[in-house]
Design a protein around this motif. Structure first.
Motif, PDB file in Angstrom:
ATOM      1  N   THR A 142       0.839  -1.194   0.000  1.00 59.46           N
ATOM      2  CA  THR A 142       0.000   0.000   0.000  1.00 59.46           C
ATOM      3  C   THR A 142       0.882   1.254   0.000  1.00 59.46           C
ATOM      4  O   THR A 142       2.084   1.175   0.213  1.00 59.46           O
ATOM      5  N   ASN A 143       0.247   2.403  -0.213  1.00 56.61           N
ATOM      6  CA  ASN A 143       0.994   3.668  -0.243  1.00 56.61           C
ATOM      7  C   ASN A 143       0.093   4.791   0.262  1.00 56.61           C
ATOM      8  O   ASN A 143      -0.479   5.558  -0.517  1.00 56.61           O
ATOM      9  N   GLN A 144      -0.042   4.880   1.587  1.00 54.79           N
ATOM     10  CA  GLN A 144      -0.901   5.914   2.175  1.00 54.79           C
ATOM     11  C   GLN A 144      -0.387   7.319   1.893  1.00 54.79           C
ATOM     12  O   GLN A 144      -1.170   8.275   1.900  1.00 54.79           O
ATOM     13  N   ALA A 145       0.899   7.460   1.646  1.00 50.96           N
ATOM     14  CA  ALA A 145       1.442   8.781   1.372  1.00 50.96           C
ATOM     15  C   ALA A 145       0.856   9.383   0.108  1.00 50.96           C
ATOM     16  O   ALA A 145       0.801  10.607  -0.047  1.00 50.96           O
ATOM     17  N   ALA A 146       0.391   8.532  -0.816  1.00 54.90           N
ATOM     18  CA  ALA A 146      -0.218   9.025  -2.053  1.00 54.90           C
ATOM     19  C   ALA A 146      -1.701   9.328  -1.886  1.00 54.90           C
ATOM     20  O   ALA A 146      -2.325   9.834  -2.823  1.00 54.90           O
ATOM     21  N   GLY A 147      -2.277   9.039  -0.718  1.00 51.68           N
ATOM     22  CA  GLY A 147      -3.696   9.271  -0.482  1.00 51.68           C
ATOM     23  C   GLY A 147      -4.334   8.013   0.068  1.00 51.68           C
ATOM     24  O   GLY A 147      -4.189   6.927  -0.522  1.00 51.68           O
ATOM     25  N   SER A 148      -5.036   8.123   1.184  1.00 52.35           N
ATOM     26  CA  SER A 148      -5.561   6.940   1.861  1.00 52.35           C
ATOM     27  C   SER A 148      -6.613   6.211   1.034  1.00 52.35           C
ATOM     28  O   SER A 148      -6.620   4.975   0.963  1.00 52.35           O
ATOM     29  N   ILE A 149      -7.520   6.957   0.378  1.00 54.47           N
ATOM     30  CA  ILE A 149      -8.573   6.298  -0.405  1.00 54.47           C
ATOM     31  C   ILE A 149      -7.982   5.650  -1.650  1.00 54.47           C
ATOM     32  O   ILE A 149      -8.326   4.523  -2.007  1.00 54.47           O
ATOM     33  N   GLY A 150      -7.078   6.347  -2.319  1.00 52.42           N
ATOM     34  CA  GLY A 150      -6.433   5.757  -3.483  1.00 52.42           C
ATOM     35  C   GLY A 150      -5.636   4.520  -3.114  1.00 52.42           C
ATOM     36  O   GLY A 150      -5.646   3.517  -3.836  1.00 52.42           O
ATOM     37  N   SER A 151      -4.937   4.557  -1.978  1.00 51.10           N
ATOM     38  CA  SER A 151      -4.185   3.396  -1.519  1.00 51.10           C
ATOM     39  C   SER A 151      -5.112   2.239  -1.202  1.00 51.10           C
ATOM     40  O   SER A 151      -4.810   1.077  -1.506  1.00 51.10           O
ATOM     41  N   SER A 152      -6.268   2.537  -0.605  1.00 52.43           N
ATOM     42  CA  SER A 152      -7.239   1.490  -0.288  1.00 52.43           C
ATOM     43  C   SER A 152      -7.803   0.874  -1.569  1.00 52.43           C
ATOM     44  O   SER A 152      -7.953  -0.354  -1.661  1.00 52.43           O
ATOM     45  N   MET A 153      -8.106   1.702  -2.568  1.00 53.87           N
ATOM     46  CA  MET A 153      -8.605   1.181  -3.846  1.00 53.87           C
ATOM     47  C   MET A 153      -7.561   0.291  -4.516  1.00 53.87           C
ATOM     48  O   MET A 153      -7.881  -0.767  -5.061  1.00 53.87           O
ATOM     49  N   SER A 154      -6.322   0.715  -4.463  1.00 53.01           N
ATOM     50  CA  SER A 154      -5.234  -0.073  -5.035  1.00 53.01           C
ATOM     51  C   SER A 154      -5.103  -1.413  -4.314  1.00 53.01           C
ATOM     52  O   SER A 154      -4.943  -2.465  -4.944  1.00 53.01           O
ATOM     53  N   SER A 155      -5.167  -1.383  -2.988  1.00 58.10           N
ATOM     54  CA  SER A 155      -5.042  -2.607  -2.201  1.00 58.10           C
ATOM     55  C   SER A 155      -6.178  -3.577  -2.512  1.00 58.10           C
ATOM     56  O   SER A 155      -5.955  -4.790  -2.668  1.00 58.10           O
TER      57      SER A 155
END
Length: 451
Positions: A142-155
């Motif tokens: 994951t990559n929360q630094a790029a944005g929590s919602i975007g990281s969650s969608m990616s995960s």
């Protein structure tokens, strides 16, 4: 004789109509922009960048060489042909780490080097004793630094792809096991049905006091609000100092003598004062967040310079709108710097999950550029290509545009004689510098007749 009481201003239809129209427009615009940009992120999701890493070195099985990692990558890419929500970027592990560390991808799916070997061990005629065989494992970063919602969608997308690959692989393993003479125990069949273990790890960790990757957005929003509030304060204080407005201190009213000043000079005075206020406000914002609240931050000198510059540019841009449009300019500045900027910033919902209108806004709306610059400063080691260069460039373009627009418009107003107060040499009958209409001079009395 007592004077009659004047009618209440509440009885004036223009007051109700004008105020009602402004309130209606503001409420409608803010609702459409704020909610419209975030109401359906999954439905609007297009081309969310996710890294796909195949480190599998393959395995020799039955006299041949297989690479199940390559098969998985091929399967994911084939499935993505009909679904444009995820942009799978096939890269090496080193390149994936590099993109995670610069906010270029929201996550990654990693296939390890021993993937084929561990799968082959499951289907071996004599499998390893229970507890000693390492199961096939896929890692979701994951990559929360790029944005929590975007990281969650990616995960979610990476885990979905990993579990789909595990289910497909399980079907093949069960088919192979069924062809063997010795039937497998039920527990072994269940293990083969879903053989892959999926683990989730943080691909680019952020500090514990980084608001889970949202501190850059909150800090950016504070800078924008400080710039707007500072511009409002500067605008009113300059007008008060020039005598255009009075100041109330409780029941005491104070008004300076009116000074005739061109619009260009008034704007210049306001911008110079705004620069001074930016130094104070930018310093205090960093002191409050870093020194008092202990927000995770590095490159404090560069962060201070960035904070001061951001407040100054937003404030100067707001002052240019005030000078060009007057009172409506304050509403326009709010729409430009807040109403349209927040939903298109990509700070909470990623830009890839916004409707087309908001994606277009994000290309030039200031809050997105400011937030990306702060992400670079706070999370990515102030790397230039992690958003910092784009932020500084956008800030410079915005500053030049505000200066040109503000001074061109005020210069046109001055040349056409559209002064905020009449010149002292104005014709009789016009308003005097204090704003009070002059009364026409009485004609001179005729000279007395002489004998």
């Amino acid at each position: 004789m007592p004077h009659p009481t004047p009618p209440s201003v509440l009885r004036r239809p223009k007051l109700w109509i004008g105020t009602g129209l402004i309130a209606a427009v503001v409420s409608m615009v803010f609702a459409l922009l704020y909610v419209g940009g975030n109401v359906n992120p999954k439905g609007n999701l297009r081309d969310l960048p996710v890294a796909l890493v195949n480190s599998d070195s393959g395995a020799d099985v039955n006299g041949g060489h297989i690479n199940l990692g390559e098969q998985m990558v091929s399967g994911i890419q084939k499935a993505a042909e009909g679904d444009k929500s995820i942009d799978w970027q096939v890269v090496t592990r080193a390149e994936a780490d590099k993109r995670l560390g610069r906010g270029k991808v929201f996550g990654a799916l990693v296939i390890p080097a021993d993937y084929s070997a561990t799968v082959a061990a499951l289907s071996a005629p004599q499998p390893a004793p229970a507890g000693k065989a390492a199961p096939p494992t896929l890692t979701v970063l994951t990559n929360q630094a790029a944005g929590s919602i975007g990281s969650s969608m990616s995960s979610q997308a990476a885990q979905k792809a990993a579990h789909a690959a595990s289910a497909q692989l399980g079907q093949e393993l069960l088919k192979q096991a069924g062809a063997q003479k010795t039937p497998l125990p039920t527990a072994a069949q269940l293990k083969l049905a879903d053989p892959v273990t999926v683990t989730v790890a943080d691909g680019h960790p952020v500090g514990p006091r980084s608001a889970m990757g949202l501190s850059a957005f909150y800090y950016a929003l504070v800078l924008v609000v400080c710039g707007m509030l500072g511009a409002n304060l500067v605008n009113s204080q300059v007008d008060t100092a020039l005598g255009y407005l009075h100041t109330d201190y409780g029941p005491v009213r104070k008004r300076e003598p009116v000074q005739h000043t061109s619009r260009v000079r008034t704007l210049a005075v306001g911008m110079v004062l705004m620069l001074g206020m930016s130094l104070v406000m930018g310093t205090l914002v960093e002191v409050a967040t870093v020194a008092i609240l202990d927000m995770d931050a590095s490159h404090l000198g560069l962060l201070w310079l960035y904070s001061v510059a951001t407040i100054a540019v937003v404030g100067i841009g707001s002052l240019a709108l005030f000078a060009a449009f007057g009172t409506p300019g304050m509403l326009l500045a709010t729409i430009v710097f807040v109403a349209m900027a927040v939903p298109s910033s990509g700070a909470t919902v990623p830009v890839q999950a916004l409707p087309g209108f908001f994606r277009a806004l994000s290309e030039f709306e200031p809050l997105r550029q400011i937030t990306e610059g702060l992400r670079s400063l706070l999370y990515y080691g102030a790397q230039a290509d992690a958003g910092l260069t784009r932020a500084w460039t956008s800030m410079g373009v915005a500053l030049v545009a505000a200066l040109v627009f503000g001074f061109v418009v005020t210069r046109v107003y001055d040349r056409r004689g559209l002064h905020r107060i009449p010149h002292p040499d104005a014709e009789s009958g016009a308003e005097d510098p204090a704003g009070t209409p002059k009364s026409p001079e009485a004609p001179e009395a005729p000279a007395p007749a002489t004998a």
